[in-house]
Design a protein around this motif. Structure first.
Motif, mmCIF file in Angstrom:
data_model
loop_
_atom_site.group_PDB
_atom_site.id
_atom_site.type_symbol
_atom_site.label_atom_id
_atom_site.label_comp_id
_atom_site.label_asym_id
_atom_site.label_seq_id
_atom_site.Cartn_x
_atom_site.Cartn_y
_atom_site.Cartn_z
ATOM 1 N N TYR A 1 -53.906 43.984 2.771
ATOM 2 C CA TYR A 1 -53.847 42.571 2.419
ATOM 3 C C TYR A 1 -54.877 42.247 1.329
ATOM 4 O O TYR A 1 -54.561 41.585 0.337
ATOM 5 C CB TYR A 1 -54.089 41.706 3.656
ATOM 6 N N LEU A 2 -56.104 42.731 1.512
ATOM 7 C CA LEU A 2 -57.161 42.448 0.545
ATOM 8 C C LEU A 2 -56.827 43.025 -0.824
ATOM 9 O O LEU A 2 -57.172 42.434 -1.850
ATOM 10 C CB LEU A 2 -58.502 42.984 1.042
ATOM 11 N N GLN A 3 -56.130 44.162 -0.855
ATOM 12 C CA GLN A 3 -55.712 44.745 -2.129
ATOM 13 C C GLN A 3 -54.680 43.872 -2.833
ATOM 14 O O GLN A 3 -54.581 43.902 -4.051
ATOM 15 C CB GLN A 3 -55.132 46.144 -1.922
ATOM 16 N N SER A 4 -53.931 43.091 -2.076
ATOM 17 C CA SER A 4 -52.866 42.280 -2.657
ATOM 18 C C SER A 4 -53.332 40.896 -3.101
ATOM 19 O O SER A 4 -52.592 40.192 -3.790
ATOM 20 C CB SER A 4 -51.719 42.125 -1.655
ATOM 21 N N VAL A 5 -54.544 40.509 -2.720
ATOM 22 C CA VAL A 5 -55.044 39.173 -3.055
ATOM 23 C C VAL A 5 -55.424 39.140 -4.538
ATOM 24 O O VAL A 5 -56.200 39.985 -4.991
ATOM 25 C CB VAL A 5 -56.271 38.803 -2.189
ATOM 26 N N GLN B 1 -63.678 45.190 1.873
ATOM 27 C CA GLN B 1 -63.068 46.519 1.929
ATOM 28 C C GLN B 1 -64.104 47.579 2.278
ATOM 29 O O GLN B 1 -63.829 48.488 3.054
ATOM 30 C CB GLN B 1 -62.388 46.841 0.600
ATOM 31 N N ARG B 2 -65.285 47.455 1.718
ATOM 32 C CA ARG B 2 -66.349 48.418 2.049
ATOM 33 C C ARG B 2 -66.722 48.321 3.525
ATOM 34 O O ARG B 2 -66.994 49.353 4.162
ATOM 35 C CB ARG B 2 -67.555 48.190 1.154
ATOM 36 N N ALA B 3 -66.719 47.111 4.071
ATOM 37 C CA ALA B 3 -66.992 46.952 5.506
ATOM 38 C C ALA B 3 -65.914 47.646 6.329
ATOM 39 O O ALA B 3 -66.215 48.298 7.336
ATOM 40 C CB ALA B 3 -67.067 45.471 5.863
#
Length: 88
Positions: A38-42, A57-59
């Motif tokens: 999801y974060l990659q798509s934001v 993402q690092r977390a």
């Protein structure tokens, strides 16, 4: 004053997926994978939004929370602090 009144419109955009991020970071591998995707798509046209997404993402990849977020500023730093507070 409402707690979220301090945020700018950009900050509110950053804040919107907060619950989803906390749940994903606390969840199992499937939830973490789904959140990472999801974060990659934001869309992250704003440098601070991009930095916040990278921090999350690092977390997800296991970086220690205490070492993350030092590069964040403004609303992104506040939102990351809220996420981190929900995780500890």
């Amino acid at each position: 004053m409402h707690a979220f009144a301090q945020f700018s419109p950009r900050g509110m955009m950053i804040l919107m997926p907060l619950a989803r991020c906390v749940a994903g970071l606390k969840g199992g591998q499937d939830q973490k994978r789904a959140l990472f995707e999801y974060l990659q798509s934001v869309p992250a046209g704003d440098p601070q939004v991009a930095a916040l997404l990278k921090t999350m993402q690092r977390a997800l990849l296991g970086d220690p929370l205490s070492r993350l977020g030092g590069d964040l500023e403004g609303d992104a730093a506040v939102v990351w602090g809220m996420v981190r507070d929900h995780l500890t």
